[in-house]
Design an enzyme around this catalytic site. Structure first.
Site, mmCIF file in Angstrom:
data_model
loop_
_atom_site.group_PDB
_atom_site.id
_atom_site.type_symbol
_atom_site.label_atom_id
_atom_site.label_comp_id
_atom_site.label_asym_id
_atom_site.label_seq_id
_atom_site.Cartn_x
_atom_site.Cartn_y
_atom_site.Cartn_z
ATOM 1 N N CYS A 166 0.813 -1.220 0.000
ATOM 2 C CA CYS A 166 0.000 0.000 0.000
ATOM 3 C C CYS A 166 0.847 1.271 0.000
ATOM 4 O O CYS A 166 0.524 2.233 -0.705
ATOM 5 C CB CYS A 166 -0.965 -0.016 1.179
ATOM 6 S SG CYS A 166 -0.164 -0.105 2.796
ATOM 7 N N HIS A 201 -2.754 1.090 7.439
ATOM 8 C CA HIS A 201 -3.004 1.081 6.003
ATOM 9 C C HIS A 201 -2.965 2.517 5.501
ATOM 10 O O HIS A 201 -3.260 3.454 6.255
ATOM 11 C CB HIS A 201 -4.370 0.437 5.729
ATOM 12 C CG HIS A 201 -4.693 0.299 4.273
ATOM 13 N ND1 HIS A 201 -3.808 -0.198 3.363
ATOM 14 C CD2 HIS A 201 -5.830 0.609 3.571
ATOM 15 C CE1 HIS A 201 -4.377 -0.216 2.161
ATOM 16 N NE2 HIS A 201 -5.598 0.282 2.257
ATOM 17 N N SER A 218 -4.400 -3.041 -1.714
ATOM 18 C CA SER A 218 -4.727 -3.756 -0.487
ATOM 19 C C SER A 218 -5.078 -5.190 -0.857
ATOM 20 O O SER A 218 -5.338 -5.507 -2.023
ATOM 21 C CB SER A 218 -5.900 -3.090 0.239
ATOM 22 O OG SER A 218 -6.320 -3.868 1.348
#
Length: 371
Positions: A166, A201, A218
């Site tokens: 990511c 994330h 992701s």
């Protein structure tokens, strides 16, 4: 940096940890309990010493080709976390011939493309690179590095065409959208909690023509790219929060950075967390209010990077905040005064001097003629 929703099951989750000497710096990495705080959103070396979901998170610092220690460390990690253990690694490494991997072409913008079509082309390119499941991030991303250096890393991603995570996707997205000044880019980071562990994330937020969306990578398809259809920044953030709930993740914090400059040679680092919201302790109405105020300030370009802020100084009455200049010594002042007076004197005497020279020239000419 790993996708936070990876922890929906046990084995798929990854966490950041220290790398050995092969990676450059050797640090200790102890698992953290849920109450120990999340951390792990700082620069590159800090991220490696953290854990994210219970598994090691390794980074290749040796560049390409990988050095021997990094290569063996990657395969050793695969053997530890894969259900079939060393059998899979041995089968791949002992194979006489492996299929040649595909190298997707880097997308090129065409004038006939709309902005949503161009963003979709970029996201399709990222998906063709695939998500990196090896447990070793192939490209080192240091968040404190200047934008120009990160763009060089993005170029390397397009050359090597390897799977990405990511954080790498955010840098690649910035690189591929640099030629579109109407597209504003900013990082959005999430810290979530699941089954006693914290996960992190990050995606690349997009703003264009009054609409918000995102680019990213992701393990979960609904935690990466979002179409450019959200009217407000809060709508986009709440969409991610609802997606996390599908995987039983509770969002603890949301961090939003500033617009990234479109100048690829800028020495300014990316501002990753200009706004930090502890959403788990706030009502949605409060979160929406803060997000909309921040989004409005960003659109008006009145926010400055924290690195550009200088400490406030108390202003004394009758004094300036500018750095004090040294007072010239009396001798220097006298010299300057004498110089200025001399200049005035010479200016005043200049016309008579010219007249005298002309007179002397005429006299010399007359004397020579008399001889």
């Amino acid at each position: 940096m790993t996708g936070a929703a990876a922890g929906g099951g046990g084995s798929g989750s990854t966490r950041r940890a220290a790398v050995g000497k092969a990676g450059g710096r050797s640090r200790s990495a102890q698992p953290r309990a849920a109450g120990g705080g999340g951390g792990g959103s700082g620069g590159g070396s800090e991220e490696e010493e953290q854990r994210d979901g219970g598994s090691l998170f390794l980074v290749n610092k040796s560049g390409f080709p990988m050095d021997g220690q990094t290569w063996e460390r990657m395969w050793g990690h695969v053997e530890r976390v894969h259900p079939d253990g060393g059998a899979v690694a041995a089968a791949i490494r002992s194979a006489a011939r492996l299929a040649r991997p595909s190298v997707p072409p880097v997308p090129n913008y065409k004038l006939s493309m709309s902005i949503p079509e161009w963003l979709q082309a970029i996201q399709t390119y990222m998906k063709m690179l695939q998500y990196n499941h090896t447990g070793t991030q192939f490209f080192e991303i240091r968040k404190t590095r200047p934008l120009s250096g990160l763009m060089e890393t993005a170029k390397e991603m397009t050359r090597e065409s390897l799977p990405i995570k990511c954080l790498e996707a955010v840098i690649l997205g910035i690189y591929l959208t640099n030629g579109q000044p109407s597209v504003e880019r900013f990082p959005i980071s999430f810290k979530t909690h699941f089954s006693g562990n914290y996960f992190h994330h990050v995606v690349l937020g997009i703003y264009c023509n009054g609409r918000y969306g995102s680019l990213g990578m992701s393990r979960r398809s609904d935690l990466m790219d979002k179409p450019l259809t959200y009217r407000t920044l809060s709508d986009l953030i709440f969409e991610f929060e609802d997606s996390y709930k599908k995987y039983l993740h509770s969002v603890k914090k949301v961090k939003i950075g500033l617009y990234v400059p479109h100048e690829p040679h800028s020495f300014q680092p990316i501002e990753w967390k200009q706004l930090v919201l502890n959403v788990s302790k706030m009502m949605r109405t409060e979160v929406r209010k803060e997000l909309e105020k921040f989004a409005r300030d960003m659109r008006m370009k009145i926010l400055k990077p924290s690195s550009a802020h200088s400490p406030m100084k108390e202003r004394s009455r009758g004094k300036s905040l500018s750095p004090r200049r040294r007072q010239a010594s009396p001798q220097r002042r006298a010299c300057r005064r004498d110089k200025s007076v001399g200049l005035l004197v010479s200016s005043a005497l200049f016309p008579p001097l010219l007249a005298g020279l002309r007179w002397w020239t005429r006299k010399e000419t007359w004397l020579r003629s008399m001889r």
